[in-house]
Design an enzyme around this catalytic site. Structure first.
Site, PDB file in Angstrom:
ATOM      1  CE1 TYR A 135     -14.720 -33.632  24.563  1.00  0.00           C
ATOM      2  CE2 TYR A 135     -15.986 -32.387  22.962  1.00  0.00           C
ATOM      3  CZ  TYR A 135     -15.138 -33.428  23.269  1.00  0.00           C
ATOM      4  OH  TYR A 135     -14.732 -34.270  22.262  1.00  0.00           O
ATOM      5  CE  LYS A 163     -16.310 -36.504  25.300  1.00  0.00           C
ATOM      6  NZ  LYS A 163     -14.869 -36.439  25.038  1.00  0.00           N
TER       7      LYS A 163
END
Lengths: 296, 296
Positions: A135, A163
């Site tokens: 992330y 991401k």
């Protein structure tokens, strides 16, 4: 389609003022997203205020979502925490509750070195077999991944995706092309930052980690599907209608707007955790006006 | 001298790998600092890894320090937390254990607005009568206080001081002069960032929030005293000897260096909380060499 591909919807986590999660509303939200055919649900992401909830409450949220949509819609669970041992425990909890995948941000207080972040990911990835998504969210973590670090992380056996945030400079297509050719290219590459979603989807990113999808899954789904059938006219129409919402996301942060939107759409009746304040009434009215342009 | 004036020493908080505080070592450290006449001890500051410890462990650390030096050396306790209600509980705990003052940083995950930070401080300040110091530490919190916000906070009844970081541009004297003439001028203004301490002390700041003071209180005390008697030659001599340490602070962050130094000086035998890694052996040797230049 693999876990970190397609439309991943990131809902808020309704909770009371003491941080006690409203599991009924978590179930209702998860069912709503599942009914609109999102490809996965990103529970306890930044919009899901994971950083503000205790281990117990995060576990209750995961259990509720699994109960609602387990076996129907894959569940990706945010396990970020300041301490490595806490993040490991959150990974174990998510696995025990039946989550399908994990999302880990390099949360920090003392700024982390690249090596510290690597060892953190490695230690957390090792405690379960669940696929893990890196992330990368510098607006909240203030951590900058080097390309070398992303490459090293992509080599960890369970790391399957990253991401990415909207590029600071240049366009998504150029960044994506460069990443595909690097050692990171072996894992799935998705994007967050809803206002660049259409651009990222046209550039053939693997996934869209969507705040919009967490409260208006129908529109998010339609946008993804229009790109998939190569219908730029429809995409452009959605984009035009979404512009006021994207402006609000950028002005107030998508988190505050997501609460206002979810509450207006009767998907929740919750406030963000203090110190985060709900939008002022005049700004909530702007959210309502922006939603009125959209097929709900 | 009031609570937030003079030399405030910020030690590490020795704890095991699970984050369980070693209260014997907290007591030993507090006694060591008290014996060297620091004006206050800043327990559970950034160097005291407050962000990485549970409420229970933070309470244990405060209790141990009070037991060791209560009534002898004032204790300022860091109560920063992501959630407003958690910070309120930490303030209540510190007060119940007998702390003399509080230090509050605007810790955040979702970036805070100025108004959110104000309401956070107001809500936390209201739960006790203890004097409170605003902890302005953008390198860890990534929050930037506007001058207007600092002025509003200075008006809260219990807010008595602000702990400023090294100025990004310009010199300390100019910044301090400007602040003294603003609404912030009514509260004490102290500085952190040990490498600018001499400059800040000569500019007549009210307090030095010192990492050095947490493991070498003798030198920190000598530096403060030399400024007080207007002896620039002695100050310059200390500064020359301290240069290698300041370089290490800036290269690795003072937190990692403080652990290496405190362990080398046999004030502790602790590692920073993972994901923060101890310095590599070659860098620990540089710390030892830097300490060898100093009167311990």
């Amino acid at each position: 389609m693999s876990l970190f591909h397609g439309l991943s919807a990131f809902p808020i986590t309704p909770a009371d003022e003491h941080g006690i999660v409203n599991t009924d509303d978590v179930m209702m939200l998860a069912e709503h997203l599942s009914a609109h055919n999102v490809d996965s649900i990103g529970l306890l992401g930044s919009t899901g205020v994971y950083a503000y909830l205790t281990r117990t409450e995060r576990k209750r949220a995961v259990r509720a979502a699994i109960q609602a949509v387990g076996g129907k819609t894959p569940l990706i669970v945010g396990i970020g925490s300041l301490r490595t041992d806490d993040a490991q425990n959150l990974a174990r909890d998510a696995a025990a509750e039946g989550a399908d995948g994990l999302l880990l941000a390099p949360v920090s207080y003392a700024p982390l070195t690249q090596e510290e972040a690597f060892q953190h990911y490695k230690a957390v990835a090792e405690v379960t077999d669940l696929p893990l998504c890196i992330y990368n969210n510098p607006s909240t973590t203030h951590f900058t991944f080097s390309q070398e670090l992303l490459g090293r992380l992509a080599d960890l056996p369970t790391v399957q995706a990253v991401k990415m945030p909207p590029p600071k400079e240049g366009d998504v297509a150029a960044e994506l092309k460069q990443m595909r050719q690097s050692p990171v290219g072996k894992i799935a590459i998705g994007y967050s930052g809803d206002w660049i979603a259409a651009e990222a989807l046209f550039a053939r990113c693997d996934g869209w980690f969507s705040v919009l999808g967490g409260f208006l899954p129908k529109i998010a789904r339609a946008l993804v599907d229009a790109v998939a059938v190569e219908d730029p006219t429809t995409v452009e129409q959605h984009q035009q209608n979404l512009l006021p919402l994207w402006e609000l996301f950028r002005e107030f942060g998508s988190l505050r707007v997501a609460y206002a939107a979810a509450n207006h759409l009767k998907l929740s009746n919750a406030l963000p955790p203090r110190p985060i304040l709900p939008l002022a009434e005049c700004d909530q009215n702007r959210v309502v006006a922006a939603l009125a342009l959209l097929d709900q």
